[in-house]
Design an enzyme around this catalytic site. Structure first.
Site, PDB file in Angstrom:
ATOM      1  N   ARG A   3     -16.200 -23.553  48.494  1.00  0.00           N
ATOM      2  CA  ARG A   3     -17.340 -24.518  48.983  1.00  0.00           C
ATOM      3  C   ARG A   3     -18.493 -23.761  49.528  1.00  0.00           C
ATOM      4  NH1 ARG A   3     -16.089 -25.467  55.748  1.00  0.00           N
ATOM      5  NH2 ARG A   3     -17.821 -26.290  55.363  1.00  0.00           N
ATOM      6  N   ARG A   4     -19.477 -24.328  49.791  1.00  0.00           N
ATOM      7  CA  ARG A   4     -20.871 -23.768  50.144  1.00  0.00           C
ATOM      8  C   ARG A   4     -21.294 -22.821  49.304  1.00  0.00           C
ATOM      9  NH1 ARG A   4     -19.991 -22.386  56.312  1.00  0.00           N
ATOM     10  NH2 ARG A   4     -21.343 -24.169  57.089  1.00  0.00           N
ATOM     11  N   HIS A   7     -12.983 -33.420  52.741  1.00  0.00           N
ATOM     12  CA  HIS A   7     -12.421 -34.294  54.085  1.00  0.00           C
ATOM     13  C   HIS A   7     -13.590 -34.784  54.791  1.00  0.00           C
ATOM     14  CE1 HIS A   7     -10.761 -34.124  58.038  1.00  0.00           C
ATOM     15  NE2 HIS A   7     -11.505 -33.217  58.468  1.00  0.00           N
ATOM     16  N   PHE A   8     -14.716 -33.738  55.178  1.00  0.00           N
ATOM     17  CA  PHE A   8     -15.726 -34.227  56.083  1.00  0.00           C
ATOM     18  C   PHE A   8     -16.689 -35.192  55.687  1.00  0.00           C
ATOM     19  CE2 PHE A   8     -17.405 -29.802  55.566  1.00  0.00           C
ATOM     20  CZ  PHE A   8     -18.737 -30.480  54.935  1.00  0.00           C
ATOM     21  N   HIS A   9     -16.769 -35.515  54.582  1.00  0.00           N
ATOM     22  CA  HIS A   9     -17.533 -36.577  54.046  1.00  0.00           C
ATOM     23  C   HIS A   9     -16.848 -37.917  54.084  1.00  0.00           C
ATOM     24  CE1 HIS A   9     -20.196 -33.225  52.503  1.00  0.00           C
ATOM     25  NE2 HIS A   9     -21.148 -34.387  52.459  1.00  0.00           N
ATOM     26  N   TYR A  18     -15.373 -34.619  67.147  1.00  0.00           N
ATOM     27  CA  TYR A  18     -14.883 -35.815  68.117  1.00  0.00           C
ATOM     28  C   TYR A  18     -16.066 -36.344  68.897  1.00  0.00           C
ATOM     29  CZ  TYR A  18     -10.233 -34.645  66.527  1.00  0.00           C
ATOM     30  OH  TYR A  18      -9.332 -34.527  65.726  1.00  0.00           O
TER      31      TYR A  18
END
Ligand code: HAS
Ligand code: CU
Length: 561
Positions: free
Chosen positions: A451-452, A388-390, A241
């Site tokens: 991921r990663r 999600h975070f892209h 945030y």
């Protein structure tokens, strides 16, 4: 004089002060912004290498990068820590000057914030580039990095604390000169974001200073990985945030004016930022649903609170949409959706931010999937999460920051934006690329792709991964084209011989339909809300942390690269 007249008068005074901003403060603000874009350039390039790795194209060797994980660390640190922090620092300091119509209280702190961030980048950059810190941006122990990596990361955080100190000093000076007046809305947004973030950094500060630095310096030989993870995520969720709220500042304070609409409500905007101050922190366990050793009841509480912190984003969707619709209808838009094409899509700064907002709908939706405990068990640690975070930080935030740059860089340099057409094309390439990229990652994640992981070199595969990898690679390349266009426009602007009057490129501040007069005064009780926020953090975290004390220092360091 009525309240509205007073606020208009202050606006006018603020407008006037715009041209008379202290160059001594704007200069370090400009340098801090450019430092962030340097991070975007190198970090973004690493992203391209990662996307191509998935289809067997290896550009690491020619880039002097030893491993996928060294590149991924550069990518995460430069984009998620350097680009976001420095942009937030620069933009919030500038917006605060503008909100109050007066310089920040301390020019020395503006310089100090930039220099601290720069030193942080140099130290952490040295450790990563020499392949002594391939620990990714979450630096989970027992992977151990060079001490300069932790020191550099700590300095980046300190650069944000220095900004908060300046915001508080400026608020104090403003209150001294204007007793009883409301905090100007834009100053409120910046202040509440930095308060939230600074409270949240207690987790990472204890982790880095109390555990990781002494351990990496060899002063202690072992550490407690699980306690460190909890401390990390105490900060690691609110950080998202902290990245997002500067974008929200632009959506609330500038976009309505840029599209010819109005901000819906001063009070609702303050409520949004207040909710973020209170509820961004007590939710970090949603990153640890699968971790053993954490009481399930606490996971459940964090899960529920995650849905609470979803509310201010819904309020934002409502407010921003209202402002856009108002602008679009004023421009002649008819029917239910006819106002959308009437928005100023040919204005690069607006187009980039509209596309960022649209992408954020999907980013938010995937966040809710993550947050839903049982679904999280399916997607956790899979490629779904980068999907999600892209869409969130990678597009909603990054593309908004680029959109802001399209007026902010001309403003700070006094040079005309290099090419409006390229800038608009940039925004479309980025957004479309990100959607295709995320489609690949999300599908891969649902097909259990971790991921990663250097998937291109993995010796295992499942049906469906190939298609997902191609989406990821093609989307990544399209995003990279958007990135190249951004830097052509940025560098072209920095060296543009065509000069402009900075005051002509600044967007006007949005006027609220329901002004501060109708707003609950208690929203501005900064001290009170800080105490409530700290209390909520303690309630959410003490029952998790206390059972871990004294720390169980069992893990010697390991180097996996
Ligand atoms: Fe997240 C993991 C849950 C928001 C970033 N998130 C991550 C990670 C990152 C990240 C980086 O609960 C991975 C960390 C790691 O390395 O492990 N996230 C959420 C939820 C939200 C959310 C519930 N995330 C964000 C934002 C981020 C971000 C924002 C960056 C900026 N996230 C999770 C969870 C995980 C997670 C779990 C852990 C997963 C795991 O298992 O590891 C929500 O706050 C989202 C709310 C947002 C919305 C969207 C509102 C839409 C708006 C746009 C309005 C548009 C308009 C456009 C008006 C509901 C405001 C109109 C335009 C026209 C032209 C018509
Ligand atoms: Cu989170």
């Amino acid at each position: 004089m009525t309240g509205a007249a007073i606020s208009l008068q202050r606006e006018a005074a603020a407008e006037e002060a715009v041209t008379a901003y202290p160059a001594a403060q704007l200069r370090p603000i400009r340098w801090q912004l450019l430092l962030g874009f340097a991070g975007l350039l190198i970090g973004g390039y690493m992203g391209l290498l990662q996307a191509l790795e998935r289809i067997g194209v290896d550009l690491y060797k020619i880039s002097e990068i030893k491993t996928y994980y060294q590149g991924l660390t550069l990518h995460g640190v430069l984009l998620a820590l350097v680009f976001t922090f420095t942009f937030a620092n620069a933009f919030t300091q500038y917006m605060t000057i503008r909100a109050y119509g007066r310089p920040l209280a301390s020019t020395a702190l503006v310089h100090a914030s930039f220099l601290t961030a720069l030193l942080g980048v140099v130290l952490a950059g040295y450790a990563i580039l020499t392949n002594q810190a391939s620990v990714l941006f979450t630096f989970y122990p027992p992977m151990k990095a060079h001490p300069l990596f932790y020191l550099g990361a700590a300095l980046l955080v300190v650069s944000t604390w220095l900004v908060l100190a300046n915001l508080l000093l400026t608020l104090r000076a403003f209150r001294r000169d204007n007793p009883g007046e409301r905090i100007p809305l834009i100053a409120y947004m910046g202040l509440f974001n930095y308060l939230m973030w600074t409270i949240a950094t207690v987790g990472i500060a204890v982790e880095v200073l109390g555990f990781l630095l002494p351990w990496s310096l060899g002063w202690v030989s072992t550490t407690d990985p699980q306690l460190n993870r909890i401390l990390f995520w105490l900060t690691g969720h609110p950080i998202v945030y902290f990245w997002l709220l500067p974008a929200y500042m632009s959506w609330y304070a500038l976009i309505p004016g840029q599209v010819g609409g109005k901000l819906y409500s001063d009070g609702l905007t303050r409520l949004t930022f207040l909710l973020f101050l209170l509820f961004s922190i007590p939710v970090g366990l949603h990153h640890q649903f699968t971790d053993p050793g954490i009481p399930p009841a606490m996971k459940a509480i964090h899960a529920v609170l995650t849905f609470v912190v979803f509310v201010p984003s819904m309020i934002t969707a409502f407010s921003v949409m209202a402002a856009l619709e108002m602008g679009g209808r004023k421009a002649g838009g008819k029917g239910v959706l006819g106002w959308i094409p009437k928005l100023p899509w040919r204005e690069p700064s607006v187009a980039a931010q509209l596309l960022a907002m649209l992408t954020f709908f999907l980013g938010g939706a995937t966040g809710l999937i993550n947050a839903s405990y049982t679904m999280n068990l399916t997607v956790h640690n899979t490629a779904f999460v980068p999907g999600h975070f892209h869409l969130t930080v990678g597009t909603a935030v990054a593309l908004t920051f680029m959109g802001i740059a399209y007026w902010f860089v001309p403003y700070l340099t006094g040079r005309q934006l290099f090419s409006r057409r390229l800038a608009i094309a940039q925004a479309w390439f980025w957004a479309i690329g990100a959607l295709i990229f995320a489609r690949g990652q999300i599908q891969g994640g649902l097909d259990a792709m971790p991921r990663r992981t250097a998937i291109g070199s993995a010796t295992y595969s499942l049906p469906g991964w190939d298609v997902s990898n191609w989406f990821t690679a093609v989307g990544g390349v399209i995003m990279a084209i958007g990135g190249v266009l951004f830097f052509i426009v940025l560098i072209g602007t920095l060296f543009n011989p065509k000069r402009i009057d900075p005051a002509t490129v600044e967007p006007v501040l949005s006027e609220p339909i329901h002004g501060p007069k109708d707003t609950w005064k208690a929203f501005d009780r900064v001290g009170l809300w800080v105490i409530v926020s700290i209390a909520l953090m303690l309630i959410a975290y003490l029952p998790v942390i206390i059972p871990y004390l004294p720390a169980n220092m069992t893990s010697p360091p390991i180097k996996v690269w």
